[in-house]
Design a protein around this motif. Structure first.
Motif, PDB file in Angstrom:
ATOM      1  N   MET A 168     161.359  34.071  45.456  1.00 38.03           N
ATOM      2  CA  MET A 168     161.352  33.676  45.127  1.00 38.03           C
ATOM      3  C   MET A 168     159.686  33.900  44.250  1.00 38.03           C
ATOM      4  SD  MET A 168     162.848  31.990  42.030  1.00 38.03           S
ATOM      5  CE  MET A 168     163.833  31.600  42.728  1.00 38.03           C
ATOM      6  N   ILE A 169     159.273  33.538  43.435  1.00 36.33           N
ATOM      7  CA  ILE A 169     157.843  34.314  43.122  1.00 36.33           C
ATOM      8  C   ILE A 169     157.203  33.089  41.892  1.00 36.33           C
ATOM      9  CG2 ILE A 169     156.205  35.052  41.282  1.00 36.33           C
ATOM     10  CD1 ILE A 169     158.026  37.938  42.604  1.00 36.33           C
ATOM     11  N   PHE A 170     156.552  32.493  41.972  1.00 40.20           N
ATOM     12  CA  PHE A 170     156.020  30.867  41.261  1.00 40.20           C
ATOM     13  C   PHE A 170     155.039  31.520  40.427  1.00 40.20           C
ATOM     14  CE2 PHE A 170     159.003  29.517  44.432  1.00 40.20           C
ATOM     15  CZ  PHE A 170     159.425  28.574  43.851  1.00 40.20           C
ATOM     16  N   LEU A 171     154.883  31.755  39.415  1.00 39.17           N
ATOM     17  CA  LEU A 171     153.571  31.053  38.079  1.00 39.17           C
ATOM     18  C   LEU A 171     153.337  30.172  37.856  1.00 39.17           C
ATOM     19  CD1 LEU A 171     155.002  34.763  36.670  1.00 39.17           C
ATOM     20  CD2 LEU A 171     153.055  34.336  38.232  1.00 39.17           C
ATOM     21  N   VAL A 172     152.269  29.954  37.738  1.00 42.78           N
ATOM     22  CA  VAL A 172     151.794  28.648  36.535  1.00 42.78           C
ATOM     23  C   VAL A 172     151.139  29.157  35.248  1.00 42.78           C
ATOM     24  CG1 VAL A 172     149.455  27.842  37.360  1.00 42.78           C
ATOM     25  CG2 VAL A 172     151.236  26.668  36.644  1.00 42.78           C
ATOM     26  N   THR A 173     152.105  28.933  34.123  1.00 42.45           N
ATOM     27  CA  THR A 173     151.076  29.906  33.038  1.00 42.45           C
ATOM     28  C   THR A 173     150.188  28.676  31.928  1.00 42.45           C
ATOM     29  OG1 THR A 173     152.926  31.439  33.265  1.00 42.45           O
ATOM     30  CG2 THR A 173     151.712  30.786  30.864  1.00 42.45           C
ATOM     31  N   ARG A 174     149.520  29.305  31.677  1.00 43.15           N
ATOM     32  CA  ARG A 174     148.772  28.242  30.571  1.00 43.15           C
ATOM     33  C   ARG A 174     149.057  28.377  29.313  1.00 43.15           C
ATOM     34  NH1 ARG A 174     142.504  28.033  31.781  1.00 43.15           N
ATOM     35  NH2 ARG A 174     141.986  29.273  30.528  1.00 43.15           N
ATOM     36  N   TYR A 175     149.376  27.664  28.317  1.00 40.88           N
ATOM     37  CA  TYR A 175     148.941  28.081  26.453  1.00 40.88           C
ATOM     38  C   TYR A 175     148.396  26.855  26.023  1.00 40.88           C
ATOM     39  CZ  TYR A 175     153.528  30.029  27.382  1.00 40.88           C
ATOM     40  OH  TYR A 175     154.721  31.112  27.501  1.00 40.88           O
ATOM     41  N   LEU A 176     146.609  27.253  25.190  1.00 41.82           N
ATOM     42  CA  LEU A 176     146.380  26.330  24.232  1.00 41.82           C
ATOM     43  C   LEU A 176     147.529  26.230  23.845  1.00 41.82           C
ATOM     44  CD1 LEU A 176     143.817  29.496  23.241  1.00 41.82           C
ATOM     45  CD2 LEU A 176     143.354  27.256  24.319  1.00 41.82           C
ATOM     46  N   LYS A 177     146.290  25.025  23.791  1.00 39.87           N
ATOM     47  CA  LYS A 177     147.619  23.834  23.071  1.00 39.87           C
ATOM     48  C   LYS A 177     148.200  23.973  21.199  1.00 39.87           C
ATOM     49  CE  LYS A 177     147.426  18.867  25.107  1.00 39.87           C
ATOM     50  NZ  LYS A 177     148.817  19.141  25.755  1.00 39.87           N
ATOM     51  N   ASP A 178     149.319  23.623  21.413  1.00 41.54           N
ATOM     52  CA  ASP A 178     150.291  24.681  19.653  1.00 41.54           C
ATOM     53  C   ASP A 178     149.890  26.188  19.054  1.00 41.54           C
ATOM     54  OD1 ASP A 178     150.819  21.690  18.749  1.00 41.54           O
ATOM     55  OD2 ASP A 178     148.559  22.218  18.263  1.00 41.54           O
ATOM     56  N   THR A 181     149.168  32.784  36.243  1.00 41.04           N
ATOM     57  CA  THR A 181     148.650  32.919  37.937  1.00 41.04           C
ATOM     58  C   THR A 181     149.561  32.347  38.986  1.00 41.04           C
ATOM     59  OG1 THR A 181     146.270  31.438  37.247  1.00 41.04           O
ATOM     60  CG2 THR A 181     146.903  31.827  39.473  1.00 41.04           C
ATOM     61  N   ASP A 182     149.619  33.797  39.937  1.00 34.39           N
ATOM     62  CA  ASP A 182     150.851  33.003  41.139  1.00 34.39           C
ATOM     63  C   ASP A 182     150.323  32.144  42.099  1.00 34.39           C
ATOM     64  OD1 ASP A 182     152.508  33.829  43.274  1.00 34.39           O
ATOM     65  OD2 ASP A 182     152.002  35.947  42.833  1.00 34.39           O
ATOM     66  N   VAL A 183     151.320  31.191  42.589  1.00 34.32           N
ATOM     67  CA  VAL A 183     151.009  30.365  43.633  1.00 34.32           C
ATOM     68  C   VAL A 183     152.237  30.837  43.799  1.00 34.32           C
ATOM     69  CG1 VAL A 183     149.647  29.050  41.139  1.00 34.32           C
ATOM     70  CG2 VAL A 183     152.636  28.767  41.369  1.00 34.32           C
ATOM     71  N   THR A 184     153.178  31.243  44.328  1.00 35.20           N
ATOM     72  CA  THR A 184     153.522  32.021  45.177  1.00 35.20           C
ATOM     73  C   THR A 184     153.302  30.844  46.671  1.00 35.20           C
ATOM     74  OG1 THR A 184     154.625  33.318  43.550  1.00 35.20           O
ATOM     75  CG2 THR A 184     155.435  33.488  46.274  1.00 35.20           C
ATOM     76  N   ALA A 185     152.372  31.633  47.183  1.00 45.93           N
ATOM     77  CA  ALA A 185     152.131  30.771  48.490  1.00 45.93           C
ATOM     78  C   ALA A 185     152.490  29.362  48.662  1.00 45.93           C
ATOM     79  CB  ALA A 185     150.622  31.105  48.276  1.00 45.93           C
ATOM     80  N   VAL A 186     151.593  28.457  47.389  1.00 43.74           N
ATOM     81  CA  VAL A 186     152.551  26.796  48.165  1.00 43.74           C
ATOM     82  C   VAL A 186     153.649  27.064  48.421  1.00 43.74           C
ATOM     83  CG1 VAL A 186     153.134  24.813  46.528  1.00 43.74           C
ATOM     84  CG2 VAL A 186     150.650  26.307  46.284  1.00 43.74           C
ATOM     85  N   GLY A 187     154.703  27.501  47.976  1.00 46.52           N
ATOM     86  CA  GLY A 187     156.221  27.707  48.627  1.00 46.52           C
ATOM     87  C   GLY A 187     156.834  26.896  47.753  1.00 46.52           C
ATOM     88  N   ALA A 188     158.066  27.356  47.953  1.00 45.42           N
ATOM     89  CA  ALA A 188     159.221  26.244  46.933  1.00 45.42           C
ATOM     90  C   ALA A 188     159.350  25.108  47.577  1.00 45.42           C
ATOM     91  CB  ALA A 188     160.897  27.365  46.705  1.00 45.42           C
ATOM     92  N   GLU A 189     159.381  24.815  48.947  1.00 44.62           N
ATOM     93  CA  GLU A 189     159.956  23.510  49.441  1.00 44.62           C
ATOM     94  C   GLU A 189     158.542  22.177  48.111  1.00 44.62           C
ATOM     95  OE1 GLU A 189     162.072  22.068  50.826  1.00 44.62           O
ATOM     96  OE2 GLU A 189     162.695  23.883  50.629  1.00 44.62           O
ATOM     97  N   ALA A 190     157.647  23.013  48.531  1.00 44.88           N
ATOM     98  CA  ALA A 190     156.381  21.686  47.805  1.00 44.88           C
ATOM     99  C   ALA A 190     156.722  21.110  46.291  1.00 44.88           C
ATOM    100  CB  ALA A 190     154.926  22.539  47.888  1.00 44.88           C
ATOM    101  N   PHE A 191     157.022  22.832  45.628  1.00 45.50           N
ATOM    102  CA  PHE A 191     157.281  22.497  44.535  1.00 45.50           C
ATOM    103  C   PHE A 191     158.218  22.195  43.918  1.00 45.50           C
ATOM    104  CE2 PHE A 191     154.674  26.675  43.785  1.00 45.50           C
ATOM    105  CZ  PHE A 191     153.553  25.769  42.954  1.00 45.50           C
TER     106      PHE A 191
END
Length: 76
Positions: free
Chosen positions: A1-11, A19-29
């Protein structure tokens, strides 16, 4: 499983960054979102109540006044 955090300007409909944040791990998320790690399969908005712990886990500060953030699990 790959985890990304995606950012959008409001509206806005298109992402500003991802940004790939996979290293944090599924358990933590799973813990962050209050669900079992094996059930992470959707796109999850990151809210004010997630911001401090998310920064501790990833080193990424959430600017929730300017952006909307989403945690997006993807199959690898």
């Amino acid at each position: 499983m790959i985890f990304l955090v995606t950012r959008y300007l409001k509206d806005e409909d298109f992402p500003d960054s991802s940004t790939d944040v996979t290293a944090v791990g599924a358990e933590a998320f799973g813990e962050l979102l209050g669900m079992p790690a094996d059930q992470l399969a959707d796109v999850y908005p990151l809210k004010r109540e997630h911001a401090e712990r998310f920064q501790q886990l990833t080193g990424i500060a959430l600017d929730l006044e300017k952006y909307d953030y989403f945690l997006e699990p993807e199959a690898d």
